[in-house]
Design an enzyme around this catalytic site. Structure first.
Site, PDB file in Angstrom:
ATOM      1  CG  ASP A  57     -61.497  -4.746 -67.743  1.00  0.00           C
ATOM      2  OD1 ASP A  57     -61.457  -4.458 -66.531  1.00  0.00           O
ATOM      3  OD2 ASP A  57     -61.854  -5.854 -68.164  1.00  0.00           O
ATOM      4  CB  VAL A  58     -60.598  -0.840 -63.513  1.00  0.00           C
ATOM      5  CG1 VAL A  58     -61.093   0.567 -63.638  1.00  0.00           C
ATOM      6  CG2 VAL A  58     -61.676  -1.768 -63.061  1.00  0.00           C
ATOM      7  CE1 TYR A 148     -71.792  -6.467 -57.248  1.00  0.00           C
ATOM      8  CE2 TYR A 148     -73.368  -6.980 -55.525  1.00  0.00           C
ATOM      9  CZ  TYR A 148     -72.704  -6.049 -56.288  1.00  0.00           C
ATOM     10  OH  TYR A 148     -72.944  -4.702 -56.104  1.00  0.00           O
TER      11      TYR A 148
END
Ligand code: UDP
Length: 316
Positions: A57-58, A148
């Protein structure tokens, strides 16, 4: 050998970028946790000795974990379809906030060119018919889509802050609706839904009355635009999308026409905060990048249908 770090390299656009950079003679380091993508999509890429996968996961990546000097750091990791980001709201916010800063730190240390994959969703439900980069948008900060929209808006803000404060060599692409072979057939977006439904002889599901508009860019056009942006010395957001606008009803009719069978249309409720129109002003991209899309919706759909047919066959 030049190196590129691509987060979300297993995603729809990410896979195209990985292939492009390998073709251009780069070593490609892909970071992906397969939250909304699949490892098996990387099988062919993994056979290439210049392709490396870091399954992470970044938001957990640290600058000290990576010893390479990257020419480019491209941040494409994030759930991106409404169905996906509604399912992973917290992950979406984190990958675009913490994830973006983690990658900016790497770009700062390694003096890389950093590209943030932003979105037309930063404009929210726009009050102007054609969106240019100067428009600030109309976003509901606590709406369902805000994870988002606000995630990407924060991503742009932190990218800009690293440019202003630390002089990181940044790029920001505001990507409008993109489609083509390689999409997840079940990502819930309108083109995958309509194509799957049409091929399987099921009714097309239009949300609302179908008068809302979108402008659809064929993926190869988009990828060409991203590469041009990387080559340009331009540090502000730039719209990348196809300016040809269609109502969802027109899209359904077009797909019916191309597939050529008797297909019904059914109307379903419109999801909350669904933008009523979306059409990019691409004057900047035309002038600064000398770029514009060349694939029409009809041509792009025709190129995409065989991929969907193949995938749907495989499902049975
Ligand atoms: N949509 C639709 N039927 C579907 C899926 C989506 O009518 O099966 C509509 C959706 O409500 C929106 C538009 O198509 O107005 C584009 O939706 P999509 O999920 O592809 O992406 P968005 O542009 O909203 O991020």
């Amino acid at each position: 050998m030049k190196k590129v770090l691509i987060s979300g390299g297993a995603g729809f656009i990410g896979k195209y970028l990985c292939r492009e950079f390998l073709k251009d003679g780069f070593e490609v380091i892909c970071v992906d946790n397969f939250l909304t993508s699949e490892r098996k999509d990387l099988e062919v890429l993994l056979e290439n000795k210049n392709f490396k996968l870091i399954e992470r996961d970044v938001t957990e990546i640290e600058e000290k974990d990576l010893n390479d000097n990257f020419e480019y750091v491209l941040h494409f990791a994030s759930p991106a379809s409404p169905v996906d980001y509604l399912k992973y709201p917290v992950e979406t916010l984190r990958v675009n906030s913490i994830g973006t800063e983690n990658l900016l730190k790497i770009a700062l240390k390694r003096k890389s060119i950093f590209l943030f994959a932003s979105t037309s969703e930063v404009y929210g439900d726009p009050q102007i018919p054609v969106q240019n980069e100067e428009y600030w948008g109309n976003v509901n900060p606590i709406g369902l889509r805000s994870v988002y929209d606000e995630g990407k808006r924060y991503g742009e803000a932190i990218t800009m802050a690293y440019f202003r404060k630390y002089k990181v060599n940044i790029r920001m692409a505001r990507i409008f609706n993109t489609y083509g072979p390689g999409m997840r057939i079940d990502d819930g977006r309108v083109i995958p839904n309509f194509l799957s439904q049409a091929i399987e002889g099921k009714p097309l599901t239009i949300y609302g009355d179908g008068t809302q508009t979108r402008s659809f860019c064929y993926v190869e056009d988009l990828v060409r635009g991203i590469k041009k942006l990387l080559e340009a010395d331009y540090h502000f957001p730039i719209n990348l999308g196809n300016p040809e606008e269609f109502t969802i009803l027109q899209l359904a009719e077009k797909i019916k026409e191309i597939i050529g069978t008797e297909i019904e249309i059914v109307f379903k409720p419109l999801p909350p905060d669904d933008p009523k129109r979306r059409k990019p002003d691409i004057t900047k991209a035309r002038e600064i990048l000398k770029w514009e899309p060349v694939v029409s919706l009809e041509e792009g759909l025709r190129k995409t249908i065989p991929y969907f047919e193949e995938k749907l066959k495989g499902k049975k």
